[in-house]
Design an enzyme around this catalytic site. Structure first.
Site, PDB file in Angstrom:
ATOM      1  N   HIS A  28      56.462  73.304   3.860  1.00  0.00           N
ATOM      2  CA  HIS A  28      55.832  71.971   3.798  1.00  0.00           C
ATOM      3  C   HIS A  28      56.535  71.062   2.786  1.00  0.00           C
ATOM      4  CE1 HIS A  28      52.838  73.893   6.344  1.00  0.00           C
ATOM      5  NE2 HIS A  28      52.966  74.914   5.531  1.00  0.00           N
TER       6      HIS A  28
ATOM      7  N   GLU B  27      49.514  73.715  -0.944  1.00  0.00           N
ATOM      8  CA  GLU B  27      50.513  74.716  -0.560  1.00  0.00           C
ATOM      9  C   GLU B  27      51.932  74.282  -0.922  1.00  0.00           C
ATOM     10  OE1 GLU B  27      50.485  75.666   3.606  1.00  0.00           O
ATOM     11  OE2 GLU B  27      52.122  77.119   3.428  1.00  0.00           O
TER      12      GLU B  27
ATOM     13  N   GLU C 177      53.421  84.808   3.823  1.00  0.00           N
ATOM     14  CA  GLU C 177      52.173  84.052   3.609  1.00  0.00           C
ATOM     15  C   GLU C 177      51.524  84.668   2.379  1.00  0.00           C
ATOM     16  OE1 GLU C 177      51.012  81.396   5.029  1.00  0.00           O
ATOM     17  OE2 GLU C 177      51.814  81.271   7.071  1.00  0.00           O
TER      18      GLU C 177
ATOM     19  N   HIS D  72      55.329  80.547   2.308  1.00  0.00           N
ATOM     20  CA  HIS D  72      54.097  79.806   2.612  1.00  0.00           C
ATOM     21  C   HIS D  72      52.897  80.405   1.893  1.00  0.00           C
ATOM     22  CE1 HIS D  72      55.482  77.187   5.981  1.00  0.00           C
ATOM     23  NE2 HIS D  72      56.499  78.049   5.926  1.00  0.00           N
TER      24      HIS D  72
END
Ligand SMILES: [Zn+2]
Length: 276
Positions: free
Chosen positions: A10, A24, A147, A78
């Site tokens: 992101h 995030e 993640e 992430h």
């Protein structure tokens, strides 16, 4: 040189997952920067990341960048999210039916990160997954996506708020990359050799020889050739024990030697003494 491409998930107008006061995009940037700094400090490797600051980059821009640069390995970082705040833990992803190298990298990376997270009280290993994600599908090199806990979960978020947790997770990514690629360590800088000093006995006596006088040097009661009193003479060529050189008075840069001669301590004009 081996090339590693780091994807900070992101960024810019896309904050990624948000929750518990966290974004995030901020966390992925920190984790990657810790990873890159670790490798850069100790290993011979070329690294690039998908954004240096808080720029917006599409997924296509990221994989195009990694592909055209010719990266050997891609790691996409992430933080997870879910509708339920009870979701928690760590998981990793590779593209379905990727080659053995990719599977092997995921195995190593997953184990390394879980080990570090356990030390911070994270117990939920959600497993090694295969997913049809853009970053994994469109990248041409070995690629894995992590993640790192759930931003919406209070327990996970408390870990993500700790700088030392982000650093440890970043360095776990880095350690796995260096093991997988077999990176060579940077040469350790050698200290500049210091000139060999001549070993001296602890209380070595310094000596001066009387030179440059017609017959004798005057021994004075203080280091002052104008106001000092004459307390004796030392013949030319004599070698006497020297206590210390002193600046004294009225002799400019030349100064004096404090010496001992025939049991008397006094000062001679330093221009009449040569240390021997
Ligand atoms: Zn994400």
């Amino acid at each position: 040189m081996v090339k590693v491409y780091w994807d900070k998930g992101h960024g810019g107008t896309d904050p990624g997952a948000v929750g518990n006061g966290l974004q995030e995009k901020v966390l992925t940037r920190k984790i990657v920067e810790y990873a890159m700094a670790f490798l850069d400090a100790h290993y011979i490797v070329e690294q690039r990341c998908s954004r240096s600051g808080d720029e917006s980059k599409t997924l296509k821009q990221r994989t195009d960048d990694a592909n055209s640069w010719g990266a050997n390995l891609l790691v996409s970082v992430h933080i997870n999210s879910a509708a339920s705040a009870s979701a928690n833990g760590f998981e990793s992803h590779i593209y379905p039916n990727a080659g053995v190298a990719t599977v092997s990298f995921q195995n190593m990376l997953h184990a390394e990160i879980m080990q570090v997270m356990r030390a911070f009280g994270v117990t939920n290993d959600r497993g090694k997954k295969q997913s049809n994600f853009h970053m994994l599908r469109e990248s041409k090199m070995v690629a894995c996506l992590t993640e790192n806990l759930f931003i919406v979960n209070a327990y996970d978020a408390n870990r993500l708020k700790q700088e030392e947790f982000l650093k440890a997770v970043g360095e776990a990514h880095a350690r796995c990359v260096l093991k997988f690629l077999g990176l060579a360590g940077k040469p350790v800088p050698q200290p500049v050799p210091t000139p060999q000093s001549v070993p001296q006995p602890a209380n070595a006596t310094r000596r001066v020889k009387i030179i440059d006088v017609s017959s004798a040097a005057i021994l004075m009661d203080k280091p002052d050739r104008i106001n000092g009193a004459n307390i004796g003479t030392i013949p030319k060529g004599a070698i006497v024990d020297m206590v210390v050189p002193v600046a004294g008075f009225n002799n400019g840069n030349t100064g004096y030697y404090k010496v001992v001669y025939n049991g008397k301590t006094g000062y001679i004009n330093a221009k009449f003494g040569q240390e021997v």
